[in-house]
Design a protein around this motif. Structure first.
Motif, PDB file in Angstrom:
ATOM      1  N   UNK A  10     -11.864  15.682  12.678  1.00  0.00           N
ATOM      2  CA  UNK A  10     -12.337  14.545  12.435  1.00  0.00           C
ATOM      3  C   UNK A  10     -13.067  14.455  11.126  1.00  0.00           C
ATOM      4  N   UNK A  11     -12.021  14.518  10.654  1.00  0.00           N
ATOM      5  CA  UNK A  11     -11.801  14.611   9.167  1.00  0.00           C
ATOM      6  C   UNK A  11     -10.664  14.328   8.519  1.00  0.00           C
ATOM      7  N   UNK A  12      -9.888  13.817   9.276  1.00  0.00           N
ATOM      8  CA  UNK A  12      -8.390  13.310   9.346  1.00  0.00           C
ATOM      9  C   UNK A  12      -9.331  11.656   9.916  1.00  0.00           C
ATOM     10  N   UNK A  26      -4.830   7.400   6.789  1.00  0.00           N
ATOM     11  CA  UNK A  26      -4.192   8.371   7.107  1.00  0.00           C
ATOM     12  C   UNK A  26      -2.903   7.726   7.828  1.00  0.00           C
ATOM     13  N   UNK A  27      -3.400   6.689   8.521  1.00  0.00           N
ATOM     14  CA  UNK A  27      -2.690   5.940   9.959  1.00  0.00           C
ATOM     15  C   UNK A  27      -2.065   4.643   8.878  1.00  0.00           C
ATOM     16  N   UNK A  28      -2.032   3.670   8.061  1.00  0.00           N
ATOM     17  CA  UNK A  28      -1.020   2.755   7.501  1.00  0.00           C
ATOM     18  C   UNK A  28      -0.695   3.803   6.438  1.00  0.00           C
ATOM     19  N   UNK A  29      -0.842   4.851   5.868  1.00  0.00           N
ATOM     20  CA  UNK A  29       0.338   5.707   5.121  1.00  0.00           C
ATOM     21  C   UNK A  29       1.470   6.211   6.017  1.00  0.00           C
ATOM     22  N   UNK A  30       1.104   6.576   7.322  1.00  0.00           N
ATOM     23  CA  UNK A  30       1.879   7.782   8.626  1.00  0.00           C
ATOM     24  C   UNK A  30       3.026   6.277   8.723  1.00  0.00           C
TER      25      UNK A  30
END
Length: 329
Positions: A59-61, A67-71
């Protein structure tokens, strides 16, 4: 539809059905905290607590929309680097491109990017992308959004590997930005540097051998993933067209196998460095490729492996587009 396509889609549908049933069951029948404490044994309560902790971490993520666009940016950048490693090796062996090729590793690829027109801009983009990939690996290692902790020792090994990968790609990102803004040229030999440092410790040789063995185990796991097509469980297979699915699987299998072969050689060199107390025997990806080139029929072998590394880079681009990034609890 191709037979392999039908099998992969069937697996995905089955997993999705099980996951949906499990989610509905959990939502309808999950006991309250008071009920759980009343009926669960201490060990069961501890397991439930672990599950809650991991849900909180996921949930924190999820609350961090970057996070997703970074990955995805990180996977794409890593893919570019591996495609360059393979292409440069092929050019070096074939003599094409007026001698523009060079057998080397990620540092060589970064240096080549900096030598192109608008090199500073390109290096800045690549450096940021490598930092993005490093950050994603550290998120996986620390926050564990993929719940690797539930896999026991295997999960611990995964998280350690993700952390090491994060540190290594961050260092490569630093090298790219240093070349862009300070003119420092990235050099290979990072493996020899840390091996030399560790060998100076009292237990250094043993630690170096263990590190080399760990690299070999990782390499064998990559080959295993290629053989079993295990990597497809992380992809949104059902969102691909049949042609995309077929070529993505081919690129993944060829790429992971080639990368596994290269890292077996890297790990063996580190083990030899520890056994013989000679840091010079440790080598990175570039050194492994040069070793392949020196074998009988080395030119042919290197071209085959280099094509595999290009395929791995293409597979990273596929992951950038279709990988499941677990950012929701």
């Amino acid at each position: 539809m191709h037979f392999l396509d039908r099998e992969i889609v069937a697996r995905c549908d089955a997993r999705r059905a099980v996951r949906d049933v499990s989610r509905r069951t959990n939502e309808q029948d999950a006991p309250s905290p008071l009920e759980r404490n009343a009926v669960c044994s201490p060990s069961e309560q501890e397991e439930s607590s672990m599950a809650i902790t991991h849900t909180d971490a996921r949930g924190a993520v999820a609350r961090r929309g970057w996070v997703e666009p970074m990955a995805r940016a990180g996977y794409l950048t890593k893919g570019v680097v591996y495609v360059l490693i393979g292409v440069l090796a092929i050019l070096a062996v074939t003599g094409a491109g007026s001698g523009a090729g060079e057998i080397g590793g990620p540092e060589t690829a970064v240096r080549t990017i900096g030598e192109q027109p608008f090199g500073q801009v390109l290096l800045t983009i690549v450096g940021i992308g490598l930092f993005a990939y490093a950050a994603w690996r550290l998120v996986q290692a620390i926050m564990d959004p993929e719940r690797a902790a539930f896999d026991g020792a295997k999960g611990v090994a995964k998280r350690i590997g993700w952390g090491v990968s994060g540190v290594l790609h961050a260092a490569l990102g630093v090298a790219a930005l240093q070349m862009a803004f300070e003119g420092r040229t990235p050099r290979e030999g990072g493996s020899q540097s840390w091996v030399s440092e560790v060998l100076s410790w009292s237990a250094g040789p043993v630690l170096v051998v263990i590190a080399g063995a760990a690299v070999i185990l990782f390499a064998l796991y990559e080959i295993y993933r290629a053989w079993t097509i295990d990597f497809t469980r992380h992809l949104k297979i059902t969102q691909m067209t049949p042609t995309e699915r077929r070529w993505s699987i081919r690129a993944g299998r060829i790429g992971l196998f080639a990368r596994g072969v290269v890292f077996v050689i890297v790990g063996a060199g580190i083990v030899e460095a520890g056994l013989n107390a000679r840091p010079g025997e440790a080598q990175g990806v570039g050194g492994a490729l040069r070793d392949i080139a020196q074998q009988p029929y080395g030119a042919i072998l290197l071209i085959v492996v280099a094509i595999g590394l290009v395929a791995y880079g293409v597979f990273q681009a596929v992951e950038s587009r279709y990988r499941r990034i677990p950012t929701r609890a």
